[in-house]
Design a protein around this motif. Sequence first.
Motif, PDB file in Angstrom:
ATOM      1  N   TRP A 234       3.603 -13.785  -7.795  1.00 56.34           N
ATOM      2  CA  TRP A 234       2.360 -12.575  -8.669  1.00 56.34           C
ATOM      3  C   TRP A 234       1.962 -13.288  -9.348  1.00 56.34           C
ATOM      4  O   TRP A 234       0.974 -13.223  -9.577  1.00 56.34           O
ATOM      5  CB  TRP A 234       3.883 -11.673  -8.726  1.00 56.34           C
ATOM      6  CG  TRP A 234       4.484 -10.674  -7.167  1.00 56.34           C
ATOM      7  CD1 TRP A 234       4.391 -11.074  -6.495  1.00 56.34           C
ATOM      8  CD2 TRP A 234       5.671  -9.802  -7.950  1.00 56.34           C
ATOM      9  NE1 TRP A 234       5.692 -10.350  -5.855  1.00 56.34           N
ATOM     10  CE2 TRP A 234       5.828  -9.279  -6.710  1.00 56.34           C
ATOM     11  CE3 TRP A 234       5.681  -9.389  -9.571  1.00 56.34           C
ATOM     12  CZ2 TRP A 234       6.907  -8.467  -6.782  1.00 56.34           C
ATOM     13  CZ3 TRP A 234       7.079  -8.252  -9.029  1.00 56.34           C
ATOM     14  CH2 TRP A 234       7.765  -7.697  -7.724  1.00 56.34           C
ATOM     15  N   ARG A 245      -7.119 -12.097 -10.920  1.00 57.49           N
ATOM     16  CA  ARG A 245      -6.221 -10.027  -9.918  1.00 57.49           C
ATOM     17  C   ARG A 245      -5.634  -9.345 -11.101  1.00 57.49           C
ATOM     18  O   ARG A 245      -4.283  -9.359 -10.752  1.00 57.49           O
ATOM     19  CB  ARG A 245      -5.796 -10.541  -8.947  1.00 57.49           C
ATOM     20  CG  ARG A 245      -6.682 -11.292  -8.198  1.00 57.49           C
ATOM     21  CD  ARG A 245      -5.516 -11.833  -6.734  1.00 57.49           C
ATOM     22  NE  ARG A 245      -6.299 -12.386  -5.457  1.00 57.49           N
ATOM     23  CZ  ARG A 245      -5.944 -12.751  -4.442  1.00 57.49           C
ATOM     24  NH1 ARG A 245      -4.461 -12.981  -3.979  1.00 57.49           N
ATOM     25  NH2 ARG A 245      -7.067 -13.030  -3.622  1.00 57.49           N
ATOM     26  N   TRP A 246      -5.857  -8.581 -12.124  1.00 60.26           N
ATOM     27  CA  TRP A 246      -5.985  -7.982 -13.163  1.00 60.26           C
ATOM     28  C   TRP A 246      -4.202  -7.115 -12.107  1.00 60.26           C
ATOM     29  O   TRP A 246      -3.633  -6.951 -13.110  1.00 60.26           O
ATOM     30  CB  TRP A 246      -6.400  -6.662 -14.096  1.00 60.26           C
ATOM     31  CG  TRP A 246      -7.426  -7.849 -14.513  1.00 60.26           C
ATOM     32  CD1 TRP A 246      -8.657  -8.072 -14.601  1.00 60.26           C
ATOM     33  CD2 TRP A 246      -6.633  -8.614 -15.628  1.00 60.26           C
ATOM     34  NE1 TRP A 246      -8.942  -8.887 -15.668  1.00 60.26           N
ATOM     35  CE2 TRP A 246      -7.528  -9.454 -16.078  1.00 60.26           C
ATOM     36  CE3 TRP A 246      -5.498  -9.116 -16.708  1.00 60.26           C
ATOM     37  CZ2 TRP A 246      -7.959 -10.423 -17.608  1.00 60.26           C
ATOM     38  CZ3 TRP A 246      -5.012  -9.696 -17.585  1.00 60.26           C
ATOM     39  CH2 TRP A 246      -6.066 -10.418 -18.170  1.00 60.26           C
ATOM     40  N   TRP A 247      -4.788  -6.731 -11.341  1.00 55.83           N
ATOM     41  CA  TRP A 247      -4.097  -4.799 -10.271  1.00 55.83           C
ATOM     42  C   TRP A 247      -2.417  -6.125  -9.603  1.00 55.83           C
ATOM     43  O   TRP A 247      -1.669  -5.507  -9.879  1.00 55.83           O
ATOM     44  CB  TRP A 247      -4.528  -4.775  -9.601  1.00 55.83           C
ATOM     45  CG  TRP A 247      -4.895  -6.458  -8.017  1.00 55.83           C
ATOM     46  CD1 TRP A 247      -5.881  -6.721  -7.560  1.00 55.83           C
ATOM     47  CD2 TRP A 247      -4.173  -6.346  -7.579  1.00 55.83           C
ATOM     48  NE1 TRP A 247      -6.012  -6.974  -7.533  1.00 55.83           N
ATOM     49  CE2 TRP A 247      -4.918  -7.729  -6.614  1.00 55.83           C
ATOM     50  CE3 TRP A 247      -2.959  -6.093  -6.519  1.00 55.83           C
ATOM     51  CZ2 TRP A 247      -4.417  -8.100  -4.970  1.00 55.83           C
ATOM     52  CZ3 TRP A 247      -2.132  -6.813  -5.641  1.00 55.83           C
ATOM     53  CH2 TRP A 247      -2.697  -8.147  -4.734  1.00 55.83           C
ATOM     54  N   VAL A 248      -2.688  -7.122  -9.978  1.00 50.92           N
ATOM     55  CA  VAL A 248      -0.933  -7.974 -10.269  1.00 50.92           C
ATOM     56  C   VAL A 248      -0.043  -7.961 -10.910  1.00 50.92           C
ATOM     57  O   VAL A 248       0.767  -7.600 -10.961  1.00 50.92           O
ATOM     58  CB  VAL A 248      -1.073  -9.388  -9.695  1.00 50.92           C
ATOM     59  CG1 VAL A 248      -0.228 -10.065  -9.481  1.00 50.92           C
ATOM     60  CG2 VAL A 248      -2.222  -9.775  -8.919  1.00 50.92           C
ATOM     61  N   ALA A 250       0.484  -4.733 -12.289  1.00 50.22           N
ATOM     62  CA  ALA A 250       1.041  -3.684 -11.989  1.00 50.22           C
ATOM     63  C   ALA A 250       2.084  -3.328 -10.776  1.00 50.22           C
ATOM     64  O   ALA A 250       3.279  -3.515 -11.156  1.00 50.22           O
ATOM     65  CB  ALA A 250       0.156  -2.490 -10.734  1.00 50.22           C
TER      66      ALA A 250
END
Length: 532
Positions: A234, A245-248, A250
């Motif tokens: 991750w 990828r800022w959503w990682v 989450a």
Amino acid sequence: MTMFAVRPGSARQLAGTGTLLRFALRRDRLMIPVWIAVNALMVLSMPGTLEGLYGTPAERADLLRQMEANSSLRAMVGPVFGDSLGALTAWRAGVYAGALAAVMSLLIVVRHTRDEEESGRQELVASGMVGRRASLTAALLAAAVANGVLALLMTAGLAGQGTTGALALGLGIAAVGMVFATMAAIVAQLTESARLARGLTAAALGAAFVLRAAGDSATDDGSSVLTWLSPLGWLENLRPYASERWWVLALFAGAVALQSAVAHALAGRRDLGMSFLPTRPGPASGRLGSAGALAWRLQRGGVLGWSIGFFLAGVVYGGMTDGAADLVGDNAGARRIVERMGGQAGLTDAFLASMVGMLGLIAALYIVASVLRLHGEETSGRAEPVLANAVGRVRWAAGHLVIAFGGAALIMLLAGLGFAVGYGKETGPILAACLVQLPAVWVIGGLAVLLHGVLPRAALAAWGVAGAALLIGWVGPALDAPQAVLDVSPFGHLPKLPGGSMQWGPVLVLTGLAVLLVAGGLAGLRRRDMTT
């Protein structure tokens, strides 16, 4: 509070959390800064080092092309997602910084949860106005503080390469630490032994590294399912300095929240000092009829785990030797660093020597952990029943020290066999190179024995000694540190094998020094009072 899954109306179960947090941070006022400093220095030194190695766009583009075709190196450090100095820093140091943050975090959490229960101190604390889940929450908050400081230092130190990428890398490394902090919190509820809790969580970290390595060797963009099964994967796929990828993040937040909820739920459903997987009682005679046999029973799991890990590491590093030589062969800066770590006798031999030296530095962590088992047995009160029988202190300590020093020899021997399997050449020289690391490893172990025997309250400072040796050996050559700095570590005096000439003088001096340190520690142990 939602991070730790505390239901409304349960505030009384967190009573005293602030006080316990301050106490935990005070107890760890040396350990936490050392771990943070080692990790931060490793990462923050990378941009300058990489600029010297790959100073032109053409060199960086060539690096990216070679990494795409070199699966063995991707397995070691991961894929490259950009050619900026920031992206190369995240590639070269990100996985290892995340692993170090994970080790720091699991040690903090286990120390302030299961260690406290095992020693009996938690029972005294719980007799006051302290909530049922306060100790667990304080331990997790202590880990959060440590990882938060680490993230701030890395963000500030790498801001010159790009603030956004620096923030992403800092948050990602801290998030890896918190994933394993909350995992350790769960394991501490399941097991009755702090040693087993640390071992199982460390095994999970090793599995995460293996999954990431297997996935990265299969693909060059981090898209493998195996990579996504690992928190270290991750961190790679967060892609600092390469279209983040800022959503990682989450994924990290979800894992931390879920594991925290599970840990708190388990903590509320067991008695103090108990566990969901109780330790199976062993025989009091027969195979455990001596102090040495008891020491082996207590440490055999650790010896087995380290042995397997070192053998597999030797296989992996041996298998990537030719590819690594091809990668740095055209880069004068990279060649210079590898040769400084491993000597001047040819790039392949220098690379092998540098990897063997790295395993020697890690073996120093094993011997410190094994020696400090004496400290744990003593402070927990388990040593007193043994010493109440016809067992002297030296005999009791000798059982653990044979495993510590002999175990170090065993894991380095297995590492050499692993190199021989992976590389397929020069079995004798590689085995000799691994075994020649032992005098320096034993000196670190001897210092741990001396601290335990003479200054038991400062015994944990042995971790700082091992960490300093690791920092000097890992970062020193890359920073072109003076030889006087490198010589502070006992590893700086060893001959660089394979390829270099064998020098018996330093080897014998270091071995004699290790013997003197152990003798001094045992003499101190015989003369002082036992601690509790």
